[in-house]
Write a protein that holds these residues in place. Structure first.
Motif, PDB file in Angstrom:
ATOM      1  N   ILE A 200       0.850  -1.187   0.000  1.00  0.00           N
ATOM      2  CA  ILE A 200       0.000   0.000   0.000  1.00  0.00           C
ATOM      3  C   ILE A 200       0.891   1.244   0.000  1.00  0.00           C
ATOM      4  CG2 ILE A 200      -1.526   1.380   1.476  1.00  0.00           C
ATOM      5  CD1 ILE A 200      -3.089  -0.661   0.117  1.00  0.00           C
ATOM      6  N   ASP A 201       0.498   2.242  -0.755  1.00  0.00           N
ATOM      7  CA  ASP A 201       1.253   3.490  -0.857  1.00  0.00           C
ATOM      8  C   ASP A 201       0.978   4.348   0.380  1.00  0.00           C
ATOM      9  OD1 ASP A 201       2.544   5.816  -1.701  1.00  0.00           O
ATOM     10  OD2 ASP A 201       0.815   6.465  -2.903  1.00  0.00           O
ATOM     11  N   TRP A 202       1.629   4.002   1.502  1.00  0.00           N
ATOM     12  CA  TRP A 202       1.356   4.712   2.753  1.00  0.00           C
ATOM     13  C   TRP A 202       1.801   6.175   2.725  1.00  0.00           C
ATOM     14  CZ3 TRP A 202      -2.326   2.867   5.326  1.00  0.00           C
ATOM     15  CH2 TRP A 202      -2.517   1.484   5.446  1.00  0.00           C
ATOM     16  N   PRO A 203       2.933   6.532   2.083  1.00  0.00           N
ATOM     17  CA  PRO A 203       3.237   7.973   1.978  1.00  0.00           C
ATOM     18  C   PRO A 203       2.127   8.744   1.260  1.00  0.00           C
ATOM     19  CG  PRO A 203       5.185   6.682   1.488  1.00  0.00           C
ATOM     20  CD  PRO A 203       4.054   5.705   1.592  1.00  0.00           C
ATOM     21  N   GLY A 204       1.549   8.152   0.210  1.00  0.00           N
ATOM     22  CA  GLY A 204       0.440   8.799  -0.480  1.00  0.00           C
ATOM     23  C   GLY A 204      -0.783   8.910   0.410  1.00  0.00           C
ATOM     24  N   VAL A 205      -1.052   7.862   1.210  1.00  0.00           N
ATOM     25  CA  VAL A 205      -2.186   7.890   2.143  1.00  0.00           C
ATOM     26  C   VAL A 205      -2.012   9.017   3.152  1.00  0.00           C
ATOM     27  CG1 VAL A 205      -3.325   6.624   3.998  1.00  0.00           C
ATOM     28  CG2 VAL A 205      -2.714   5.431   1.892  1.00  0.00           C
ATOM     29  N   VAL A 206      -0.803   9.115   3.724  1.00  0.00           N
ATOM     30  CA  VAL A 206      -0.538  10.127   4.758  1.00  0.00           C
ATOM     31  C   VAL A 206      -0.647  11.533   4.176  1.00  0.00           C
ATOM     32  CG1 VAL A 206       1.235  11.074   6.284  1.00  0.00           C
ATOM     33  CG2 VAL A 206       0.883   8.595   6.156  1.00  0.00           C
ATOM     34  N   LEU A 207      -0.079  11.748   2.981  1.00  0.00           N
ATOM     35  CA  LEU A 207      -0.102  13.088   2.396  1.00  0.00           C
ATOM     36  C   LEU A 207      -1.515  13.508   1.980  1.00  0.00           C
ATOM     37  CD1 LEU A 207       3.180  13.034   0.290  1.00  0.00           C
ATOM     38  CD2 LEU A 207       2.649  14.571   2.184  1.00  0.00           C
ATOM     39  N   LEU A 208      -2.293  12.589   1.401  1.00  0.00           N
ATOM     40  CA  LEU A 208      -3.660  12.934   1.027  1.00  0.00           C
ATOM     41  C   LEU A 208      -4.510  13.196   2.273  1.00  0.00           C
ATOM     42  CD1 LEU A 208      -5.834  13.339  -1.085  1.00  0.00           C
ATOM     43  CD2 LEU A 208      -6.283  10.874  -1.031  1.00  0.00           C
ATOM     44  N   SER A 209      -4.339  12.351   3.290  1.00  0.00           N
ATOM     45  CA  SER A 209      -5.083  12.550   4.534  1.00  0.00           C
ATOM     46  C   SER A 209      -4.697  13.871   5.188  1.00  0.00           C
ATOM     47  CB  SER A 209      -4.821  11.396   5.498  1.00  0.00           C
ATOM     48  OG  SER A 209      -5.228  10.162   4.939  1.00  0.00           O
ATOM     49  N   GLY A 210      -3.392  14.183   5.167  1.00  0.00           N
ATOM     50  CA  GLY A 210      -2.941  15.441   5.736  1.00  0.00           C
ATOM     51  C   GLY A 210      -3.485  16.645   4.991  1.00  0.00           C
ATOM     52  N   THR A 211      -3.559  16.543   3.662  1.00  0.00           N
ATOM     53  CA  THR A 211      -4.116  17.633   2.856  1.00  0.00           C
ATOM     54  C   THR A 211      -5.577  17.872   3.208  1.00  0.00           C
ATOM     55  OG1 THR A 211      -2.618  17.092   1.027  1.00  0.00           O
ATOM     56  CG2 THR A 211      -4.529  18.440   0.502  1.00  0.00           C
ATOM     57  N   LEU A 212      -6.351  16.794   3.242  1.00  0.00           N
ATOM     58  CA  LEU A 212      -7.774  16.917   3.548  1.00  0.00           C
ATOM     59  C   LEU A 212      -7.998  17.379   4.985  1.00  0.00           C
ATOM     60  CD1 LEU A 212      -9.077  13.685   1.790  1.00  0.00           C
ATOM     61  CD2 LEU A 212      -9.444  16.041   1.047  1.00  0.00           C
ATOM     62  N   LEU A 213      -7.199  16.852   5.918  1.00  0.00           N
ATOM     63  CA  LEU A 213      -7.359  17.229   7.324  1.00  0.00           C
ATOM     64  C   LEU A 213      -7.056  18.715   7.522  1.00  0.00           C
ATOM     65  CD1 LEU A 213      -7.866  16.350  10.251  1.00  0.00           C
ATOM     66  CD2 LEU A 213      -5.431  15.819  10.435  1.00  0.00           C
ATOM     67  N   THR A 214      -5.961  19.185   6.927  1.00  0.00           N
ATOM     68  CA  THR A 214      -5.601  20.599   7.058  1.00  0.00           C
ATOM     69  C   THR A 214      -6.667  21.489   6.440  1.00  0.00           C
ATOM     70  OG1 THR A 214      -3.264  19.999   6.943  1.00  0.00           O
ATOM     71  CG2 THR A 214      -3.805  22.308   6.598  1.00  0.00           C
ATOM     72  N   PHE A 215      -7.145  21.088   5.260  1.00  0.00           N
ATOM     73  CA  PHE A 215      -8.165  21.891   4.587  1.00  0.00           C
ATOM     74  C   PHE A 215      -9.450  21.949   5.413  1.00  0.00           C
ATOM     75  CE2 PHE A 215     -11.839  22.299   1.779  1.00  0.00           C
ATOM     76  CZ  PHE A 215     -11.510  23.447   1.074  1.00  0.00           C
ATOM     77  N   MET A 216      -9.924  20.795   5.895  1.00  0.00           N
ATOM     78  CA  MET A 216     -11.196  20.764   6.621  1.00  0.00           C
ATOM     79  C   MET A 216     -11.102  21.475   7.971  1.00  0.00           C
ATOM     80  SD  MET A 216     -13.435  19.428   4.685  1.00  0.00           S
ATOM     81  CE  MET A 216     -14.744  19.247   5.884  1.00  0.00           C
TER      82      MET A 216
END
Length: 465
Positions: A200-216
């Motif tokens: 699983i692309d965990w760096p991609g998971v973390v970065l996408l989650s971080g983007t959405l979390l920061t935005f929300m």
């Protein structure tokens, strides 16, 4: 025999019904907080700002977890991930039902927020076990029942909280979720996971989650507490940096979380852009109509409605929204998502521009809510159902998960825009929005809805070219 070698089998009405009941129970649990916020504030002894955290926490968690849940469902099987996700939701619901104070209740809401990820997981199962046309209809039914659950939660939260206690308004839907999950576990056949040699692309998971979390979180902060221009700019820079890092990682990953080639497909990015514009307009309506109902009629506008009256005024729109979700899948199958979006955009734009001039009678607002809720529901569900069957089967979860997140972000952004317009047009003496502020807000919502028509036009020319 292991799950990995089980061949997909066609599912019947009972299996679809079980998914629908689960969606209904989830929608109910999701919606019980909003009508009961004043009661929760009194019972827990917290301020309105702290009370708003209860609803916003679920929203933030849902936006972050949904694409991750969709991707894991694509990789390991929708049923397997759905059951585990429901265990987390059930734990959150029971924790909220036993919560003695605000911190424990917030923790329960964090766990409950993963329920939004159930939608793309349900779509994976439907896509895997039904033909394309039937799966579009089934997706519409599941979304409609999730929306219908929102109506149930709004209607029963007050009576349950006042007749029993506020703890039971979390506990009862949670018990229904547990029962429905057991039925799904029994009736729904397993969908085979995708065999992949890479991790699983965990760096991609973390970065996408971080983007959405920061935005929300930034969006919620702007809406509830307000930020200085410099702080808003800093949040935007952080979001842009995280998003850029995510794109770089995804382009280099052997097995990316989101295949950027999938996002580049017209069916996918068109659906995201159109969903975004449609839900921004919906979010503005969602915020402004209750505000106008609540404004005192002393100033020559407004209706001075209390909480119960506002709920009754909005109920026809909620029913229309639930019906539209079930119609959206059928309409996408018969006419195609593009035609449905055009019809929805025309109805919404016309209605909101008319409402900007005519909003002195309650029936005008009720009719506007019914029309816009139906139009938006049909359009967004048609896009969701069309996308679910347009991408590769292995990408169903992540593709629909991204669309669900787009809906959440669009509604939240629309609410913020509507609130900003009303705040900017507030009377300096009374602090309440002026009638012209409401008129401006409705007109802007109509223009935003009309922009979806422009997007359809542009993408149609691009496709022809």
């Amino acid at each position: 025999m292991s799950e990995a070698v089980i061949s997909p089998v066609r599912i019947g009405r009972l299996s679809i019904g079980a998914l629908g009941v689960l969606a209904l129970a989830l929608g109910t649990l999701q919606s019980v907080v909003e009508p009961a916020l004043p009661l929760l504030q009194r019972e827990l002894g917290v301020s309105p700002a702290e009370g708003a955290l209860v609803a916003n926490t679920l929203l933030v968690t849902g936006a972050v977890i949904t694409p991750v849940a969709g991707k894991l469902g694509d990789r390991y099987g929708g049923k397997r991930v759905l059951i585990r996700l429901m265990a987390v939701v059930s734990a959150g619901g029971l924790l909220a039902g036993l919560a003695p104070d605000l911190p424990v209740l917030l923790l329960g809401q964090v766990l409950q927020g993963v329920m939004v990820g159930a939608l793309p997981l349900s779509f994976i199962l439907v896509r895997e076990h039904l033909p394309s046309g039937e799966s579009q209809v089934a997706i519409g039914v599941v979304v409609a029942l999730f929306t219908g659950g929102g109506m149930v939660g709004t209607a029963v939260a007050g009576p349950i909280a006042e007749g029993l206690s506020w703890h039971w308004m979390f506990a009862l839907p949670t018990l229904a979720i547990i029962a429905a999950t057991l039925v799904v576990t029994r009736l729904m056949p397993h969908d085979p996971p995708i065999h992949a040699d890479s991790r699983i692309d965990w760096p991609g998971v973390v970065l996408l989650s971080g983007t959405l979390l920061t935005f929300m979180v930034g969006l919620v902060t702007v809406t509830s507490a307000g930020l200085e221009p410099g702080e808003v700019g800093a949040v935007a820079v952080v979001v842009a940096a995280l998003a850029t890092g995510w794109v770089v990682v995804e382009r280099r990953a052997a097995s990316p979380m989101v295949d950027l080639r999938m996002l580049a497909k017209p069916a996918m990015w068109n659906a995201c852009v159109l969903t975004f514009f449609i839900t921004i307009s919906s979010g503005m309506v969602l915020l402004m109509l209750p505000q106008l109902f609540a404004v005192s009629a002393d100033g020559g506008y407004g209706f001075g409605a209390d909480t119960t009256d506002i709920g009754l005024f909005l109920l026809p729109g909620a029913v229309a929204g639930a019906l539209s979700d079930s119609v959206g899948g059928v309409a996408a199958r018969r006419f195609g998502p593009r035609a449905v979006v055009v019809a929805g955009g025309v109805i919404t734009a016309t209605t909101m521009i008319a409402l900007a001039a005519l909003h002195t009678e309650a029936w005008q607002l009720v009719l506007a809510k019914v029309l816009t809720a139906f139009a938006a529901g049909v359009a967004t569900t048609a896009l969701l159902a069309g996308t679910a069957t347009a991408v590769e089967a292995r990408d169903t979860g992540i593709a629909t998960g991204l669309l669900v997140v787009t809906r959440v972000i669009g509604v939240a952004l629309g609410a913020q825009i509507g609130g900003a317009i009303l705040a900017a047009g507030a009377d300096s003496a009374t602090g309440r929005p002026t009638e012209s502020a409401f008129g401006t807000g409705f007109a802007v919502a109509g223009v935003v809805a009309a922009m979806s028509l422009l997007v359809v036009r542009i993408t149609k020319k691009g496709a022809q070219a």
